[in-house]
Design a protein around this motif. Structure first.
Motif, PDB file in Angstrom:
ATOM      1  N   VAL A  18      14.000 -22.592  53.145  1.00  0.00           N
ATOM      2  CA  VAL A  18      14.721 -21.826  52.117  1.00  0.00           C
ATOM      3  C   VAL A  18      15.217 -20.507  52.705  1.00  0.00           C
ATOM      4  O   VAL A  18      16.382 -20.117  52.512  1.00  0.00           O
ATOM      5  CB  VAL A  18      13.810 -21.574  50.897  1.00  0.00           C
ATOM      6  N   THR A  19      14.353 -19.809  53.436  1.00  0.00           N
ATOM      7  CA  THR A  19      14.737 -18.535  54.052  1.00  0.00           C
ATOM      8  C   THR A  19      15.907 -18.725  55.003  1.00  0.00           C
ATOM      9  O   THR A  19      16.893 -17.969  54.975  1.00  0.00           O
ATOM     10  CB  THR A  19      13.541 -17.945  54.819  1.00  0.00           C
ATOM     11  N   GLU A  20      15.823 -19.731  55.841  1.00  0.00           N
ATOM     12  CA  GLU A  20      16.866 -19.990  56.835  1.00  0.00           C
ATOM     13  C   GLU A  20      18.208 -20.287  56.166  1.00  0.00           C
ATOM     14  O   GLU A  20      19.252 -19.756  56.573  1.00  0.00           O
ATOM     15  CB  GLU A  20      16.421 -21.172  57.690  1.00  0.00           C
ATOM     16  N   GLU A  21      18.200 -21.108  55.139  1.00  0.00           N
ATOM     17  CA  GLU A  21      19.446 -21.460  54.462  1.00  0.00           C
ATOM     18  C   GLU A  21      20.063 -20.267  53.745  1.00  0.00           C
ATOM     19  O   GLU A  21      21.285 -20.078  53.763  1.00  0.00           O
ATOM     20  CB  GLU A  21      19.197 -22.602  53.480  1.00  0.00           C
ATOM     21  N   LEU A  22      19.244 -19.457  53.101  1.00  0.00           N
ATOM     22  CA  LEU A  22      19.763 -18.286  52.393  1.00  0.00           C
ATOM     23  C   LEU A  22      20.404 -17.299  53.371  1.00  0.00           C
ATOM     24  O   LEU A  22      21.483 -16.752  53.110  1.00  0.00           O
ATOM     25  CB  LEU A  22      18.647 -17.604  51.602  1.00  0.00           C
ATOM     26  N   LEU A  23      19.756 -17.069  54.508  1.00  0.00           N
ATOM     27  CA  LEU A  23      20.304 -16.141  55.496  1.00  0.00           C
ATOM     28  C   LEU A  23      21.562 -16.700  56.144  1.00  0.00           C
ATOM     29  O   LEU A  23      22.542 -15.978  56.347  1.00  0.00           O
ATOM     30  CB  LEU A  23      19.252 -15.828  56.560  1.00  0.00           C
ATOM     31  N   ALA A  24      21.546 -17.984  56.483  1.00  0.00           N
ATOM     32  CA  ALA A  24      22.724 -18.590  57.112  1.00  0.00           C
ATOM     33  C   ALA A  24      23.939 -18.507  56.200  1.00  0.00           C
ATOM     34  O   ALA A  24      25.069 -18.315  56.658  1.00  0.00           O
ATOM     35  CB  ALA A  24      22.427 -20.048  57.476  1.00  0.00           C
ATOM     36  N   ALA A  25      23.714 -18.625  54.895  1.00  0.00           N
ATOM     37  CA  ALA A  25      24.811 -18.565  53.929  1.00  0.00           C
ATOM     38  C   ALA A  25      25.213 -17.140  53.596  1.00  0.00           C
ATOM     39  O   ALA A  25      26.241 -16.919  52.962  1.00  0.00           O
ATOM     40  CB  ALA A  25      24.409 -19.289  52.653  1.00  0.00           C
ATOM     41  N   GLY A  26      24.411 -16.169  54.017  1.00  0.00           N
ATOM     42  CA  GLY A  26      24.703 -14.781  53.666  1.00  0.00           C
ATOM     43  C   GLY A  26      24.443 -14.480  52.204  1.00  0.00           C
ATOM     44  O   GLY A  26      25.126 -13.674  51.589  1.00  0.00           O
ATOM     45  N   ALA A  27      23.445 -15.124  51.619  1.00  0.00           N
ATOM     46  CA  ALA A  27      23.132 -14.923  50.202  1.00  0.00           C
ATOM     47  C   ALA A  27      22.577 -13.516  49.962  1.00  0.00           C
ATOM     48  O   ALA A  27      21.906 -12.955  50.830  1.00  0.00           O
ATOM     49  CB  ALA A  27      22.122 -15.967  49.734  1.00  0.00           C
ATOM     50  N   PRO A  28      22.828 -12.930  48.785  1.00  0.00           N
ATOM     51  CA  PRO A  28      22.363 -11.567  48.475  1.00  0.00           C
ATOM     52  C   PRO A  28      20.895 -11.558  48.063  1.00  0.00           C
ATOM     53  O   PRO A  28      20.555 -11.698  46.893  1.00  0.00           O
ATOM     54  CB  PRO A  28      23.275 -11.155  47.319  1.00  0.00           C
ATOM     55  N   VAL A  29      20.005 -11.372  49.032  1.00  0.00           N
ATOM     56  CA  VAL A  29      18.572 -11.552  48.787  1.00  0.00           C
ATOM     57  C   VAL A  29      17.760 -10.261  48.870  1.00  0.00           C
ATOM     58  O   VAL A  29      16.537 -10.289  48.709  1.00  0.00           O
ATOM     59  CB  VAL A  29      17.985 -12.573  49.791  1.00  0.00           C
ATOM     60  N   SER A  30      18.407  -9.124  49.095  1.00  0.00           N
ATOM     61  CA  SER A  30      17.631  -7.920  49.400  1.00  0.00           C
ATOM     62  C   SER A  30      16.784  -7.441  48.224  1.00  0.00           C
ATOM     63  O   SER A  30      15.763  -6.786  48.433  1.00  0.00           O
ATOM     64  CB  SER A  30      18.551  -6.784  49.870  1.00  0.00           C
ATOM     65  N   ALA A  31      17.164  -7.759  46.986  1.00  0.00           N
ATOM     66  CA  ALA A  31      16.417  -7.249  45.839  1.00  0.00           C
ATOM     67  C   ALA A  31      14.947  -7.667  45.894  1.00  0.00           C
ATOM     68  O   ALA A  31      14.041  -6.835  45.791  1.00  0.00           O
ATOM     69  CB  ALA A  31      17.066  -7.723  44.537  1.00  0.00           C
TER      70      ALA A  31
END
Length: 379
Positions: free
Chosen positions: A80-93
Motif C-alpha cells: 500500500v505504501t509503495e503504490e501510494l508513493l509511486a502514484a504521488g498520492a497526497p498522504v502527508s496528513a
C-alpha cells in the motif's frame, strides 16, 4: 557489541498482488483533482483523502483490530505504501501518525492512550507531528533543552522544537523533553510527552522553504501545562523510546522513492526508443532502485518476523537518501529546456527544491553512519 548485518532475500507474498491492484484502482478514482502527483510523502496534504484511506483499512494496517487496526502483514502495508508513493498520492496528513506515532503508542502507551488515539489515527482523522530536533542543536538529539517540570496536575513544559513537519495543521505532537537534570549520561532523564498543538502555551511558527511551502515549523512551549496522563512510557526512558521510533521512520520505501516521479516522467519523456545516453541513465537508475527496493522489502520481512532492524533500516535510509538526491540531478543533466508546465519539468523543479531536506529528516547522513558504525562494532 556488534550485530550481524543481513539482508535476507524476501519476496512479497503472491496474495499482495490483488491488494496492489486494489490500491491502484482506488488512487485512479480518488486522487484529488487539484493534486499534482509527486512521490515525496511530505508534499500532498488532503485530510479527505486520508479519511478515505482510513475507511478502506489502509491506515494502521498492522495494528490490532481492538484499536482500529487491520491486523494485516507488514508486507501488505509495504505494498500500500509503495503504490501510494509511486502514484504521488497526497498522504502527508496521516503519514507520521501511521508510520511512527501509532506504533510508539502501541509499544509504550497506556491502554487509555491507545483507546483514545489509535482508532482515530486508523480512521484518518487524527494527525501527529514529531518533536525531536531543537534550535541550535544540529543533529545532536541528546542535547535536548526543552524542559518539563513536574507540578500539581502534570508537567510544565518550556522550550522549542524545530523542523516540525505539518505542526501548523496537525492535532498533536510527541515531544522529547528533559524531565531530569543533565548528568554524566546525557541520554538519561529524557521523556516523551503527548501534547495538543492547540493547547495554551503552544505557539506554532511556519518556516517557508525554497519551494514556497510551509511544511516545516518551529513549535514553542511557554509554561504549557500538560496533564500527567500525557506521559508516554516511563519518565526517563525517552531515549530508548525515541530511538525505537526512529527505526519505524527509517525503514520504509519513502526513504528512496521521494524522487520516483522524476524517473517516471523521464522514462515517459524519452519514449520507447531513447537515445543511448538516456537509455544508459534509465538502466543505471533502475538498477539502483531495484536494489534498494530489495533491501527495503528485506527490512519489512524482519519487521514481520518481530525483529528490530535498527542498523539495516539506517543503511536503507542512508543509501536511499543519497539515491533520491542524485536521481533528479542526473535527470536534469540529461534534459534539455522544457516548458514549466511539462510533467517532467514540473516534477523535476519540485523535487530539486525539496531534495536538500531528504538527507535531514529522520537523521542526517552523519548520524546514520554513526548508527551503522556502532551497530557493526566499528566505533
Amino acid at each position: 557489541m556488534s550485530v550481524e548485518l543481513r539482508f535476507d532475500p524476501v519476496e512479497l507474498p503472491p496474495e499482495t498482488q490483488a491488494l496492489r491492484a486494489e490500491v491502484r484502482d482506488f488512487v485512479a478514482r480518488e486522487m484529488p483533482r487539484e493534486s499534482w502527483p509527486n512521490s515525496d510523502f511530505n508534499e500532498g496534504h488532503s485530510p479527505e483523502f486520508s479519511r478515505k484511506l482510513g475507511a478502506r483499512g489502509w491506515i494502521g494496517m498492522t495494528w490490532p483490530k481492538a484499536y482500529g487496526g487491520g491486523e494485516r502483514s507488514f508486507f501488505e502495508r509495504y505494498v500500500v505504501t509503495e503504490e501510494l508513493l509511486a502514484a504521488g498520492a497526497p498522504v502527508s496528513a496521516h503519514w507520521i501518525a501511521d508510520r511512527q506515532s501509532g506504533p510508539l503508542l502501541l509499544r509504550y502507551g497506556t491502554e487509555a492512550q491507545r483507546r483514545r488515539y489509535l482508532p482515530r489515527i486508523a480512521a484518518g482523522e487524527c494527525y501527529f507531528s514529531i518533536g525531536m530536533s531543537e534550535p541550535d542543536s544540529g543533529s545532536d538529539l541528546a542535547s535536548v533543552r526543552t524542559r518539563a517540570d513536574r507540578v500539581d496536575g502534570g508537567w510544565l513544559v518550556n522550550g522549542a522544537k524545530i523542523w516540525t513537519t505539518d505542526a501548523h495543521r496537525n492535532h498533536h505532537i510527541i515531544a522529547l523533553v528533559r524531565t531530569a537534570p543533565v548528568g554524566e549520561n546525557r541520554h538519561a532523564g529524557l521523556s516523551q510527552l503527548l501534547i495538543d498543538l492547540d493547547a495554551d502555551g503552544v505557539t506554532v511558527r511556519p518556516i517557508k522553504n525554497m519551494a514556497g511551502g510551509e511544511d516545516f515549523n518551529e513549535v514553542v512551549f511557554e509554561d504549557c501545562l500538560v496533564p500527567e496522563e500525557a506521559l508516554i512510557g516511563e519518565a526517563g526512558n525517552g531515549w530508548a523510546q525515541v530511538t525505537s521510533e526512529l527505526g519505524y521512520e527509517r525503514s520504509g520505501p519513502e526513504r528512496f522513492l521521494s524522487a520516483f516521479r522524476v524517473f517516471v516522467e523521464f522514462v515517459r519523456h524519452v519514449g520507447a526508443d531513447p537515445a543511448p545516453d538516456a537509455a544508459a541513465l534509465i538502466g543505471k537508475l533502475a538498477s539502483h532502485l531495484m536494489t534498494l527496493r530489495k533491501m527495503s522489502i528485506s527490512v519489512a520481512g524482519m519487521l514481520q518476523g518481530g525483529r528490530s532492524p535498527t542498523v539495516e533500516a539506517a543503511l536503507v535510509k542512508s543509501v536511499g537518501n543519497d539515491f533520491e538526491k542524485l536521481l533528479p540531478e542526473l535527470v536534469r543533466l540529461q534534459t534539455s529546456a522544457l516548458p514549466s508546465d511539462h510533467p517532467l519539468q514540473r516534477s523535476l523543479s519540485q523535487t530539486l527544491l525539496h531534495a536538500p531536506s531528504f538527507t535531514i529528516r529522520g537523521g542526517t547522513r552523519e548520524i546514520l553512519r554513526g548508527v551503522i558504525a556502532r551497530g557493526l562494532g566499528l566505533r
